[in-house]
Design a protein around this motif. Sequence first.
Motif, PDB file in Angstrom:
ATOM      1  N   GLU A  33    -134.634  11.465  58.447  1.00 18.18           N
ATOM      2  CA  GLU A  33    -135.311  12.670  57.985  1.00 18.18           C
ATOM      3  C   GLU A  33    -135.258  13.728  59.084  1.00 18.18           C
ATOM      4  O   GLU A  33    -135.743  13.514  60.182  1.00 18.18           O
ATOM      5  N   LYS A  34    -134.674  14.874  58.790  1.00 11.62           N
ATOM      6  CA  LYS A  34    -134.506  15.917  59.799  1.00 11.62           C
ATOM      7  C   LYS A  34    -135.188  17.239  59.433  1.00 11.62           C
ATOM      8  O   LYS A  34    -135.245  18.142  60.266  1.00 11.62           O
ATOM      9  N   LYS A  35    -135.699  17.367  58.240  1.00  9.43           N
ATOM     10  CA  LYS A  35    -136.344  18.621  57.829  1.00  9.43           C
ATOM     11  C   LYS A  35    -137.668  18.801  58.568  1.00  9.43           C
ATOM     12  O   LYS A  35    -138.448  17.867  58.714  1.00  9.43           O
ATOM     13  N   SER A  36    -137.911  20.002  59.028  1.00  9.93           N
ATOM     14  CA  SER A  36    -139.125  20.269  59.804  1.00  9.93           C
ATOM     15  C   SER A  36    -140.389  20.275  58.938  1.00  9.93           C
ATOM     16  O   SER A  36    -141.489  20.171  59.468  1.00  9.93           O
ATOM     17  N   ASN A  37    -140.256  20.401  57.621  1.00 13.91           N
ATOM     18  CA  ASN A  37    -141.436  20.402  56.750  1.00 13.91           C
ATOM     19  C   ASN A  37    -141.687  19.016  56.123  1.00 13.91           C
ATOM     20  O   ASN A  37    -142.473  18.886  55.201  1.00 13.91           O
ATOM     21  N   HIS A  38    -141.024  17.979  56.619  1.00 10.81           N
ATOM     22  CA  HIS A  38    -141.246  16.631  56.105  1.00 10.81           C
ATOM     23  C   HIS A  38    -142.657  16.170  56.463  1.00 10.81           C
ATOM     24  O   HIS A  38    -143.217  16.576  57.490  1.00 10.81           O
ATOM     25  N   TYR A  81    -143.920  14.905  60.005  1.00 10.67           N
ATOM     26  CA  TYR A  81    -144.225  15.824  61.101  1.00 10.67           C
ATOM     27  C   TYR A  81    -145.678  16.288  61.058  1.00 10.67           C
ATOM     28  O   TYR A  81    -146.268  16.555  62.099  1.00 10.67           O
TER      29      TYR A  81
END
Length: 87
Positions: A74-79, A82
């Motif tokens: 998972e690389k999305k900053s809005n996951h 985080y």
Amino acid sequence: MKNLKQKLTLIFLLIINFSWACEACKLAQPPVTRSYTHGAGPQGNLDWVIVAVVTAIIIYTLIFSVKYLAKPGEKKSNHIKYSILQD
């Protein structure tokens, strides 16, 4: 310490369960499942197909669970992870 004793006791009881199968049950089982099951074990071809399918599913899920635990990807900053990691 109490939790460790409970876990060790449970593991010990599981090991004992596999090693103390009755002799009549051991003789009735096929050589592949001897000492691992109680009773007659798989009898016909359909039972062996079911055992094979369940084994394949377990191996498949084990491989993917280890894969995604080791590298989730998972690389999305809005996951959502985080939001948990920032706290």
